[in-house]
Design a protein around this motif. Structure first.
Motif, PDB file in Angstrom:
ATOM      1  N   ILE A 151      -9.570 120.227 -63.632  1.00  0.00           N
ATOM      2  CA  ILE A 151     -10.905 119.892 -63.122  1.00  0.00           C
ATOM      3  C   ILE A 151     -11.259 118.449 -63.475  1.00  0.00           C
ATOM      4  O   ILE A 151     -11.769 117.700 -62.628  1.00  0.00           O
ATOM      5  N   LEU A 152     -10.963 118.042 -64.699  1.00  0.00           N
ATOM      6  CA  LEU A 152     -11.251 116.675 -65.101  1.00  0.00           C
ATOM      7  C   LEU A 152     -10.419 115.677 -64.303  1.00  0.00           C
ATOM      8  O   LEU A 152     -10.942 114.673 -63.788  1.00  0.00           O
ATOM      9  N   ALA A 153      -9.126 115.949 -64.169  1.00  0.00           N
ATOM     10  CA  ALA A 153      -8.246 115.031 -63.446  1.00  0.00           C
ATOM     11  C   ALA A 153      -8.647 114.929 -61.973  1.00  0.00           C
ATOM     12  O   ALA A 153      -8.638 113.829 -61.398  1.00  0.00           O
ATOM     13  N   LEU A 154      -9.010 116.053 -61.362  1.00  0.00           N
ATOM     14  CA  LEU A 154      -9.407 116.030 -59.951  1.00  0.00           C
ATOM     15  C   LEU A 154     -10.747 115.319 -59.774  1.00  0.00           C
ATOM     16  O   LEU A 154     -10.940 114.569 -58.815  1.00  0.00           O
ATOM     17  N   SER A 158     -11.238 111.939 -57.506  1.00  0.00           N
ATOM     18  CA  SER A 158     -12.005 112.045 -56.257  1.00  0.00           C
ATOM     19  C   SER A 158     -13.365 111.363 -56.305  1.00  0.00           C
ATOM     20  O   SER A 158     -14.007 111.198 -55.274  1.00  0.00           O
ATOM     21  N   GLY A 159     -13.823 110.921 -57.488  1.00  0.00           N
ATOM     22  CA  GLY A 159     -15.173 110.407 -57.632  1.00  0.00           C
ATOM     23  C   GLY A 159     -15.300 108.899 -57.549  1.00  0.00           C
ATOM     24  O   GLY A 159     -14.527 108.223 -56.872  1.00  0.00           O
ATOM     25  N   ILE A 160     -16.274 108.362 -58.299  1.00  0.00           N
ATOM     26  CA  ILE A 160     -16.611 106.944 -58.206  1.00  0.00           C
ATOM     27  C   ILE A 160     -15.444 106.031 -58.574  1.00  0.00           C
ATOM     28  O   ILE A 160     -15.286 104.948 -58.007  1.00  0.00           O
ATOM     29  N   GLY A 161     -14.614 106.463 -59.516  1.00  0.00           N
ATOM     30  CA  GLY A 161     -13.475 105.652 -59.922  1.00  0.00           C
ATOM     31  C   GLY A 161     -12.199 105.986 -59.169  1.00  0.00           C
ATOM     32  O   GLY A 161     -11.120 105.469 -59.496  1.00  0.00           O
ATOM     33  N   GLY A 162     -12.309 106.856 -58.163  1.00  0.00           N
ATOM     34  CA  GLY A 162     -11.151 107.250 -57.365  1.00  0.00           C
ATOM     35  C   GLY A 162     -11.458 107.157 -55.880  1.00  0.00           C
ATOM     36  O   GLY A 162     -11.864 106.113 -55.374  1.00  0.00           O
ATOM     37  N   GLY A 192      -4.408 106.678 -52.936  1.00  0.00           N
ATOM     38  CA  GLY A 192      -3.430 106.945 -53.980  1.00  0.00           C
ATOM     39  C   GLY A 192      -3.887 107.915 -55.044  1.00  0.00           C
ATOM     40  O   GLY A 192      -3.068 108.667 -55.591  1.00  0.00           O
ATOM     41  N   ALA A 193      -5.187 107.934 -55.346  1.00  0.00           N
ATOM     42  CA  ALA A 193      -5.658 108.739 -56.472  1.00  0.00           C
ATOM     43  C   ALA A 193      -5.403 110.227 -56.265  1.00  0.00           C
ATOM     44  O   ALA A 193      -5.011 110.935 -57.201  1.00  0.00           O
ATOM     45  N   LEU A 194      -5.634 110.724 -55.053  1.00  0.00           N
ATOM     46  CA  LEU A 194      -5.408 112.156 -54.803  1.00  0.00           C
ATOM     47  C   LEU A 194      -3.920 112.492 -54.791  1.00  0.00           C
ATOM     48  O   LEU A 194      -3.520 113.588 -55.212  1.00  0.00           O
ATOM     49  N   ILE A 195      -3.090 111.574 -54.319  1.00  0.00           N
ATOM     50  CA  ILE A 195      -1.645 111.817 -54.329  1.00  0.00           C
ATOM     51  C   ILE A 195      -1.123 111.774 -55.762  1.00  0.00           C
ATOM     52  O   ILE A 195      -0.276 112.584 -56.156  1.00  0.00           O
ATOM     53  N   ALA A 201      -0.744 117.146 -61.329  1.00  0.00           N
ATOM     54  CA  ALA A 201      -1.211 118.534 -61.431  1.00  0.00           C
ATOM     55  C   ALA A 201      -0.060 119.492 -61.707  1.00  0.00           C
ATOM     56  O   ALA A 201      -0.225 120.485 -62.422  1.00  0.00           O
ATOM     57  N   GLY A 202       1.105 119.214 -61.148  1.00  0.00           N
ATOM     58  CA  GLY A 202       2.255 120.076 -61.376  1.00  0.00           C
ATOM     59  C   GLY A 202       2.593 120.179 -62.853  1.00  0.00           C
ATOM     60  O   GLY A 202       2.919 121.256 -63.357  1.00  0.00           O
TER      61      GLY A 202
END
Length: 304
Positions: A151-154, A158-162, A192-195, A201-202
């Protein structure tokens, strides 16, 4: 297509079908515990934005990075579905008139065209919230420490810094073209952040040691850069029908890209280098690294 590429395409389609089934179940009309109702118009808009095809590359990377690290496949499937909800929310909002103002996505009318702007905004909001619901839910069989880390990593990705911050930089780039460093930062955030998260995540799912988590994170960073570079090339070389979305818009709007800055030859050479670097990171793991190596190659050779 050689045998390795063909088997990879088969694996990609297999995982995509599994993700599609998981998303259909999650986005069914069935009300979950503590939910009061699932409004039909909103649910239809969400389903339109998610269940409309797509390669499901990001959840594929979650599943295959988890397989690489020895993680639980069913948990990875649900985390991949959560990531796809975030990705699709971003597409729905990016397509809005206030953002990129697109009418076509994956060969179909965008959500705001099909269901109106208000429902498109709410569909995106709901998908973003749903992503964290999916990870936290008891159906995702992971230790609470792993769920918290995911949750933290996602959220950070996905947020302001991503991703969201990257979209803000992208809008600003229409007014003032960034230099190379600015373009790299924008693309690392927006795409790139989501990839990067998908690959890291793995390791989180598998409970990997910090070294393996960092390895998969770096692999994801390289693959994310390659994905965006390939996307910029396709925006110039592919047609709208093939891509399923409007092409050439970055050039028309004067947005800065590395392709525009350095030319197609440089971009193709850099793309090849990034793919080789991503593959080299996992190559020492031998047979179990083959899918991730081929995934980086697929990012570069895709045609839509």
């Amino acid at each position: 297509m050689n045998e390795t590429a063909h088997s990879f395409e088969t694996l990609l389609k297999r995982d995509a079908a599994a993700i599609e089934g998981c998303l259909r179940d999650i986005l069914s009309p069935t009300v979950r515990g503590d939910e009061i109702e699932r409004p039909t118009a909103l649910l239809d808009a969400m389903r339109h934005g998610v269940l409309n095809g797509g390669k499901r590359l990001r959840p594929f990377l979650v599943m295959e990075s988890a397989a690489f690290a020895g993680g639980n496949r069913e948990a990875a499937l649900r985390v991949g579905a959560a990531l796809e909800c975030v990705h699709c929310y971003s597409l729905i909002h990016d397509d809005l008139p206030a953002m990129d103002d697109d009418d076509l996505r994956r060969g179909q009318p965008t959500v705001h065209i099909a269901y109106g702007e208000a429902n498109a905004i709410l569909a995106g909001d709901s998908l973003l919230t749903l992503a964290f619901d999916i990870i936290a839910a008891p159906e995702t069989h992971l230790p609470d420490t792993a769920k918290t880390a995911l949750i933290l990593a996602l959220a950070r990705a996905s947020g302001i810094g991503g991703m969201a911050g990257g979209q803000a930089l992208d809008l600003a780039a229409e007014v003032s073209s960034p230099d190379e460093a600015g373009i790299v930062t924008l693309q690392a955030m927006k795409t790139g952040a989501l990839i990067r998260f998908a690959c890291e995540a793995g390791a989180i799912i598998a409970g990997s040691n910090p070294e393996e988590r960092q390895l998969l994170r770096r692999y994801g960073e390289k693959t994310g850069l390659a994905f965006q570079l390939a996307d910029d090339l396709l925006d110039l070389t592919a047609d709208t029908e093939t891509m399923g979305k409007t092409t050439g818009k970055d050039k028309d709007r004067g947005k800065g890209t590395l392709v525009a800055l350095y030319g197609m030859d440089w971009a193709e050479e850099t793309l090849s280098r990034l793919v080789a670097e991503a593959g080299a990171l996992v190559a020492p793991y031998g047979e179990k690294a083959k899918v991730l190596i081929e995934a980086a190659r697929f990012v570069a050779r895709r045609t839509h």
